[in-house]
Design an enzyme around this catalytic site. Sequence first.
Site, PDB file in Angstrom:
ATOM      1  N   ARG A  72      26.971  72.340  53.531  1.00 30.33           N
ATOM      2  CA  ARG A  72      28.481  72.260  53.302  1.00 30.33           C
ATOM      3  C   ARG A  72      28.922  73.086  52.158  1.00 30.33           C
ATOM      4  O   ARG A  72      29.532  72.527  51.133  1.00 30.33           O
ATOM      5  CB  ARG A  72      28.901  70.687  53.063  1.00 30.33           C
ATOM      6  CG  ARG A  72      28.451  69.589  54.030  1.00 30.33           C
ATOM      7  CD  ARG A  72      28.848  70.041  55.509  1.00 30.33           C
ATOM      8  NE  ARG A  72      30.206  69.743  55.617  1.00 30.33           N
ATOM      9  CZ  ARG A  72      30.844  68.657  56.070  1.00 30.33           C
ATOM     10  NH1 ARG A  72      30.147  67.563  56.145  1.00 30.33           N
ATOM     11  NH2 ARG A  72      32.110  68.648  56.141  1.00 30.33           N
ATOM     12  N   ASP A 100      32.147  67.228  66.295  1.00 33.10           N
ATOM     13  CA  ASP A 100      32.097  65.598  65.935  1.00 33.10           C
ATOM     14  C   ASP A 100      31.840  64.829  67.129  1.00 33.10           C
ATOM     15  O   ASP A 100      31.837  63.297  67.009  1.00 33.10           O
ATOM     16  CB  ASP A 100      33.611  65.231  65.356  1.00 33.10           C
ATOM     17  CG  ASP A 100      33.937  66.042  63.925  1.00 33.10           C
ATOM     18  OD1 ASP A 100      34.842  66.135  63.448  1.00 33.10           O
ATOM     19  OD2 ASP A 100      32.837  66.711  63.143  1.00 33.10           O
ATOM     20  N   ARG A 147      34.240  54.883  57.379  1.00 31.45           N
ATOM     21  CA  ARG A 147      35.090  55.798  56.728  1.00 31.45           C
ATOM     22  C   ARG A 147      36.034  56.322  57.656  1.00 31.45           C
ATOM     23  O   ARG A 147      37.000  57.124  57.005  1.00 31.45           O
ATOM     24  CB  ARG A 147      34.051  56.764  56.134  1.00 31.45           C
ATOM     25  CG  ARG A 147      33.034  56.628  55.052  1.00 31.45           C
ATOM     26  CD  ARG A 147      32.041  57.581  54.578  1.00 31.45           C
ATOM     27  NE  ARG A 147      33.045  58.769  54.452  1.00 31.45           N
ATOM     28  CZ  ARG A 147      32.439  60.102  54.727  1.00 31.45           C
ATOM     29  NH1 ARG A 147      31.325  60.250  54.901  1.00 31.45           N
ATOM     30  NH2 ARG A 147      33.486  60.969  54.367  1.00 31.45           N
ATOM     31  N   LYS A 181      41.947  61.236  60.859  1.00 31.71           N
ATOM     32  CA  LYS A 181      41.452  61.225  59.619  1.00 31.71           C
ATOM     33  C   LYS A 181      41.320  62.672  58.990  1.00 31.71           C
ATOM     34  O   LYS A 181      41.951  62.799  58.025  1.00 31.71           O
ATOM     35  CB  LYS A 181      40.116  60.602  59.718  1.00 31.71           C
ATOM     36  CG  LYS A 181      39.160  60.803  58.667  1.00 31.71           C
ATOM     37  CD  LYS A 181      37.695  60.647  58.616  1.00 31.71           C
ATOM     38  CE  LYS A 181      36.651  61.509  59.191  1.00 31.71           C
ATOM     39  NZ  LYS A 181      36.596  62.688  58.275  1.00 31.71           N
ATOM     40  N   ASN A 182      41.071  63.837  60.177  1.00 34.73           N
ATOM     41  CA  ASN A 182      40.870  65.156  59.386  1.00 34.73           C
ATOM     42  C   ASN A 182      42.212  65.538  59.479  1.00 34.73           C
ATOM     43  O   ASN A 182      42.333  66.868  59.153  1.00 34.73           O
ATOM     44  CB  ASN A 182      39.905  65.812  60.499  1.00 34.73           C
ATOM     45  CG  ASN A 182      38.401  65.254  60.141  1.00 34.73           C
ATOM     46  OD1 ASN A 182      38.249  64.281  59.233  1.00 34.73           O
ATOM     47  ND2 ASN A 182      37.567  65.457  61.028  1.00 34.73           N
ATOM     48  N   CYS A 222      25.461  66.800  52.099  1.00 36.08           N
ATOM     49  CA  CYS A 222      25.304  65.929  52.584  1.00 36.08           C
ATOM     50  C   CYS A 222      24.368  65.738  53.969  1.00 36.08           C
ATOM     51  O   CYS A 222      23.449  66.761  54.303  1.00 36.08           O
ATOM     52  CB  CYS A 222      26.946  65.340  53.231  1.00 36.08           C
ATOM     53  SG  CYS A 222      27.221  66.786  54.603  1.00 36.08           S
TER      54      CYS A 222
HETATM   55  C1  EPZ Z   1      35.896  69.499  59.088  1.00 34.30           C
HETATM   56  O1  EPZ Z   1      34.965  70.009  57.954  1.00 34.30           O
HETATM   57  C2  EPZ Z   1      35.972  68.283  59.416  1.00 34.30           C
HETATM   58  N1  EPZ Z   1      36.273  67.333  58.346  1.00 34.30           N
HETATM   59  C3  EPZ Z   1      34.442  67.839  59.841  1.00 34.30           C
HETATM   60  O2  EPZ Z   1      34.595  66.572  60.274  1.00 34.30           O
HETATM   61  C4  EPZ Z   1      34.404  68.770  61.126  1.00 34.30           C
HETATM   62  O3  EPZ Z   1      33.267  68.658  61.610  1.00 34.30           O
HETATM   63  C5  EPZ Z   1      34.485  70.323  60.652  1.00 34.30           C
HETATM   64  O4  EPZ Z   1      35.807  70.277  59.816  1.00 34.30           O
HETATM   65  C6  EPZ Z   1      34.377  71.123  61.830  1.00 34.30           C
HETATM   66  O5  EPZ Z   1      35.297  70.848  62.977  1.00 34.30           O
HETATM   67  C7  EPZ Z   1      37.472  67.190  57.610  1.00 34.30           C
HETATM   68  O6  EPZ Z   1      38.436  67.730  58.317  1.00 34.30           O
HETATM   69  C8  EPZ Z   1      37.446  66.059  56.617  1.00 34.30           C
HETATM   70  P1  EPZ Z   1      34.125  73.721  57.928  1.00 34.30           P
HETATM   71  P2  EPZ Z   1      34.791  71.199  57.040  1.00 34.30           P
HETATM   72  O7  EPZ Z   1      34.663  74.338  56.733  1.00 34.30           O
HETATM   73  O8  EPZ Z   1      36.360  71.675  56.685  1.00 34.30           O
HETATM   74  C9  EPZ Z   1      30.104  76.294  56.740  1.00 34.30           C
HETATM   75  C10 EPZ Z   1      33.878  64.128  60.390  1.00 34.30           C
HETATM   76  O9  EPZ Z   1      33.002  63.804  61.009  1.00 34.30           O
HETATM   77  N2  EPZ Z   1      30.939  76.458  55.525  1.00 34.30           N
HETATM   78  O10 EPZ Z   1      34.750  74.354  59.416  1.00 34.30           O
HETATM   79  O11 EPZ Z   1      33.848  71.117  55.960  1.00 34.30           O
HETATM   80  C11 EPZ Z   1      29.837  74.670  56.764  1.00 34.30           C
HETATM   81  O12 EPZ Z   1      28.473  74.544  55.887  1.00 34.30           O
HETATM   82  C12 EPZ Z   1      33.686  65.421  59.686  1.00 34.30           C
HETATM   83  O13 EPZ Z   1      35.049  63.763  60.626  1.00 34.30           O
HETATM   84  C13 EPZ Z   1      30.422  77.474  54.595  1.00 34.30           C
HETATM   85  O14 EPZ Z   1      29.476  78.225  54.920  1.00 34.30           O
HETATM   86  O15 EPZ Z   1      34.189  72.104  58.204  1.00 34.30           O
HETATM   87  C14 EPZ Z   1      29.665  74.204  58.158  1.00 34.30           C
HETATM   88  O16 EPZ Z   1      28.435  74.689  58.557  1.00 34.30           O
HETATM   89  C15 EPZ Z   1      32.166  65.971  59.775  1.00 34.30           C
HETATM   90  N3  EPZ Z   1      31.281  77.922  53.719  1.00 34.30           N
HETATM   91  C16 EPZ Z   1      30.709  75.343  58.856  1.00 34.30           C
HETATM   92  O17 EPZ Z   1      31.190  76.357  57.872  1.00 34.30           O
HETATM   93  C17 EPZ Z   1      32.373  77.468  53.316  1.00 34.30           C
HETATM   94  O18 EPZ Z   1      33.189  77.734  52.327  1.00 34.30           O
HETATM   95  C18 EPZ Z   1      31.969  74.490  59.296  1.00 34.30           C
HETATM   96  O19 EPZ Z   1      32.634  73.921  58.244  1.00 34.30           O
HETATM   97  C19 EPZ Z   1      33.144  76.306  54.305  1.00 34.30           C
HETATM   98  C20 EPZ Z   1      32.332  75.984  55.541  1.00 34.30           C
END
Ligand code: EPZ
Length: 427
Positions: free
Chosen positions: A121, A304, A396, A22-23, A116
């Site tokens: 996020r 995850d 999802r 998915k990701n 969420c």
């Molecule tokens: C991706 O989310 C995945 N989703 C998530 O999977 C996964 O848990 C995550 O990466 C970490 O591996 C998809 O790929 C669709 P991040 P993403 O940006 O890109 C903070 C699932 O269940 N952050 O690495 O949103 C954020 O709040 C989902 O499949 C900022 O502060 O993850 C979080 O605490 C859940 N500012 C941390 O970084 C930003 O601009 C990690 O977020 C971006 C992120």
Amino acid sequence: MNSFLINGGIPLAGSVRISGAKNSALKLMAASLLTEEKTVLHNVPLIQDVLTMAEVLRELGAVVTFEDGRVEIDPGAELSHTAPYELVRKMRASIIVMGPLVARLGRARVALPGGCNIGPRKIDFHLNGLEKLGASINVEHGFINVESAGLTGDIICLDYPSVGATENLMMAAATARGRTVIESAAREPEIIDLAKFLTSMGARISGAGSDTIIIDGVSGLAGAAHTVMPDRIEAGTFMAAAAVTGGDIVIEDLNPLHLEIFISKMRAIGVEVNEFDHKVRCRGGETYHSTDIATLPHPGFPTDLQAPVMVLLSLARGHSIVTENVFENRFVFVDEINRLGADIRTSGHHAVVHGGCRLEGAIVEAPDLRAGAALVLAGLASAGTTEVRRIGHIDRGYENFEQKLRALGADIQRTQSNDRTPSAATV
Ligand code: EPZ
């Protein structure tokens, strides 16, 4: 929303083929916007988030067709630059169209995704990076407006190895003028998959999978075909299912190297894991040992798979400490699993899992995708009947979840829930 009804206590056995990730698939679909030509993706999972991403692309003006895991995307010459609130709210990952739209059209108008269940996020790393490439950002009325007369490569040092920010910026930089270096880049395998696809479209990218990614902008990208990598999180979920039911499962079409630390922790807990080139065999043990877990960006323990491993630790002897370092609020499912007889207490980013629990069936509610899957695992390990409500969250991200579990011997049925409460915001 529908529910799963589960009669637990049955050791799962057999083999299961993992679907496409998915990701990765969602980002590959967004990357198709970077060219006017057709792209074809194989091994795309038929899950709700993929259907939502298809809706986003169609809303932007692309033609998207599905056929047995094969997705063809024809963005055409006339694209809209606006991703609407209703779709971005439904799936925050829609934000990943921002980079491709700015690169292709010189502008993007994307609804703010909002928070969420698992955290606020934020997207500041995405926006700061785009500004570094010369875009101007204006947020008003709940929309992010990005404008650029033409992106110019630069050095972007991320505050944190954000997966989404790395992907958005990699795509934006693909046709920027000159060289972009993304430092402190995310190293997840899905980043490598996206870089492979972009390269097949004509992009010039090196270092994907390391913390420094170099992108030399090219004048334009062409259509390409690509097969989505296997879903390592789905694979880990099924490995945990084998462990919590004391079963014996072969997980097919998995690259074990994508789950190195997870496999190492499963072995430390007492699960027997045999690795092969494209599959693993996972056998439950007699007794499980308490083991401390800390989630981290890849190659650290994947956040995850935190909820699924908490279910397993509830069955282990002794106490385990689980530390969630990636998301702000990812213990939200603890109250639900404690209804099944687990004894988990949380304080901030730490959870203490008191082991030796005997799980017993009850009604529980899935708060989000991965926690929902973990509650299904807990139901499979519980004595008696468990109803997991609001399984739309699970739909999802897990293709044919109950069918795959039934094929492994699980007693699980999908039913219409009596739950009448409105659905919460989604991840
Ligand atoms: C991706 O989310 C995945 N989703 C998530 O999977 C996964 O848990 C995550 O990466 C970490 O591996 C998809 O790929 C669709 P991040 P993403 O940006 O890109 C903070 C699932 O269940 N952050 O690495 O949103 C954020 O709040 C989902 O499949 C900022 O502060 O993850 C979080 O605490 C859940 N500012 C941390 O970084 C930003 O601009 C990690 O977020 C971006 C992120």
